[in-house]
Design an enzyme around this catalytic site. Structure first.
Site: not given
Length: 172
Positions: A7, A67, A139
């Protein structure tokens, strides 16, 4: 299959490693790589690179999933996030891993069942899917969700006769 989920973020890049055997998932480790907000951009990107390289060296994933960037209204912030995302793509690619990319809505839908899920919902479901793995923050939980999403897509691709995951990831 050992999957590294990422991420990306310039200040904090979440990472998570899972093992997937069919529909069985096992959390291996997760955390956050941080950069010094007072450092020059080039130094911050180097900090992210070095931190992610250590994660790869330690956990030896078979593949990675990242992502896709969320577009902000602030162009400067979006550009910096894009540069951090580039590091997240570069590190596993340089290690010879296949890297898939998933939109945030696809990740949330795959893990939570709703593309508009909030961070708390993602953390809750990731905690249920990977019991015993301590989640240090949103996160890291988001990175694990990316890895779970990729594992689900890999299982689907396997059932469909080995479809190229890169094509499957981009089509969703």
């Amino acid at each position: 299959m050992r999957v590294l989920g990422l991420d990306p973020g310039l200040q904090r890049t979440g990472w998570g490693v899972i093992e997937a055997q069919g529909s069985r998932l096992k959390g291996i480790a997760c955390g956050t790589v941080t950069s010094d907000p007072k450092a020059a951009l080039s130094d911050r990107l180097a900090q992210l690179y070095e931190g992610l390289q250590k994660v790869l060296d330690t956990y030896q994933p078979d593949c990675a999933a990242v992502e896709e960037t969320f577009v902000n209204t602030n162009a400067a912030s979006t550009l910096k996030l894009g540069q951090a995302r580039a590091v997240s793509l570069l590190v596993p690619a340089r290690a010879g891993l296949k890297v898939a990319e998933y939109a945030a809505k696809s990740v949330k839908k795959s893990v939570v069942g709703a593309g508009a899920a909030d961070k708390e919902q993602v953390m809750f479901v990731v905690g249920k899917l990977l019991p015993g793995l301590a989640l240090p923050g949103a996160d890291a939980a988001d990175a694990l969700a990316v890895a779970i999403c990729h594992a689900h897509h890999a299982q689907t691709a396997s059932r469909m006769g080995g479809i190229d995951l890169a094509l499957l990831a981009r089509s969703r």
